[in-house]
Design an enzyme around this catalytic site. Sequence first.
Site, PDB file in Angstrom:
ATOM      1  N   ASP A   6    -111.841 -30.034  21.935  1.00 37.25           N
ATOM      2  CA  ASP A   6    -111.686 -31.097  20.947  1.00 37.25           C
ATOM      3  C   ASP A   6    -111.712 -30.476  19.569  1.00 37.25           C
ATOM      4  O   ASP A   6    -112.430 -29.503  19.325  1.00 37.25           O
ATOM      5  CB  ASP A   6    -112.771 -32.165  21.102  1.00 37.25           C
ATOM      6  CG  ASP A   6    -114.179 -31.610  20.946  1.00 37.25           C
ATOM      7  OD1 ASP A   6    -114.697 -31.580  19.819  1.00 37.25           O
ATOM      8  OD2 ASP A   6    -114.779 -31.220  21.974  1.00 37.25           O
ATOM      9  N   ASP A  18    -115.976 -42.066  19.719  1.00 38.30           N
ATOM     10  CA  ASP A  18    -117.048 -41.087  19.529  1.00 38.30           C
ATOM     11  C   ASP A  18    -118.216 -41.803  18.862  1.00 38.30           C
ATOM     12  O   ASP A  18    -118.179 -42.088  17.665  1.00 38.30           O
ATOM     13  CB  ASP A  18    -116.511 -39.943  18.659  1.00 38.30           C
ATOM     14  CG  ASP A  18    -117.560 -38.882  18.335  1.00 38.30           C
ATOM     15  OD1 ASP A  18    -118.717 -39.035  18.761  1.00 38.30           O
ATOM     16  OD2 ASP A  18    -117.207 -37.912  17.640  1.00 38.30           O
ATOM     17  N   GLU A  60    -122.232 -41.556  18.273  1.00 30.25           N
ATOM     18  CA  GLU A  60    -123.331 -40.602  18.346  1.00 30.25           C
ATOM     19  C   GLU A  60    -124.173 -40.674  17.074  1.00 30.25           C
ATOM     20  O   GLU A  60    -124.048 -41.606  16.297  1.00 30.25           O
ATOM     21  CB  GLU A  60    -122.775 -39.190  18.546  1.00 30.25           C
ATOM     22  CG  GLU A  60    -121.780 -38.764  17.467  1.00 30.25           C
ATOM     23  CD  GLU A  60    -121.306 -37.323  17.624  1.00 30.25           C
ATOM     24  OE1 GLU A  60    -122.159 -36.425  17.476  1.00 30.25           O
ATOM     25  OE2 GLU A  60    -120.091 -37.121  17.899  1.00 30.25           O
TER      26      GLU A  60
END
Length: 276
Positions: free
Chosen positions: A75, A164, A166
Amino acid sequence: MRVHRSGTTLAGAALAALALLLPLAGHAGAVQDPGVRQVPARGTASMGMGVLAHDGQGSSPGGVSAQAVQTEGVDVSSHQGNVAWSTLWNSGVKWAYVKATEGTYYKNTSFNQQYTGSYNVGMIRGTYHFATPDTTTGAAQADYFVNNGGGWSKDGRTLPGVLDIEWNPYGATCYGKTQAGMVAWIRDFVNRYKARTGRDAVIYTATSWWTQCTGNSSAFAATNPLWIARYAASVGELPAGWQYYTMWQYTSSGPTVSDHNHFNGDLSRVQALANG
């Protein structure tokens, strides 16, 4: 007595002037207190940037997996700039995810080279969105993502988009949300993403963050593939509800672009995810 008072006044004035100069000198000196958390600029967040600080790194990252065959992937974000895709391909990397957006205020400045370049060498690739639940709604961020590189097409080479979600690099860990509020925000995002693309978004997270900020919700395990972050010899405990991971970010210190991942299966499984 007058002289004494005058001397005291002059000395006081000098000390006051020095006191004014010292903060300015400290500001210009750029020597930061190592105990003060440095907040990055908005837009610079990337997948997994909080993993080492919060979960650390165990021995032999990536050593154990659920399936005997794993397919290597990477990534990337604007931090990598122009990526040496041929080097990665020749080293065995067969899939990639590229950061497309963050919040509703940032688009990856290296997106074209990264997204097109990975495709041109033969990789199956997709895009991810770095969520900032404290700035706008989940639906608004899903729309921004889809409108700026996060779409999907059934061409056999495009993976579904990734949320994503987090640690917050800019402030409070859980973005100021309650656990119920975070679950609602994520649901808002994934529902809008599916409405726009027909695909269930992949959820990238770490078990420790998910437990803290969602109350270890199992609400998405039946629909959204899991991309887990864990820099250790095994993936460890998964968030509630998920019986297996689809992808595993196992290190941030791999060759060429640092962030390396296992896909849980052979290349045909990567292609199956791309095809929906």
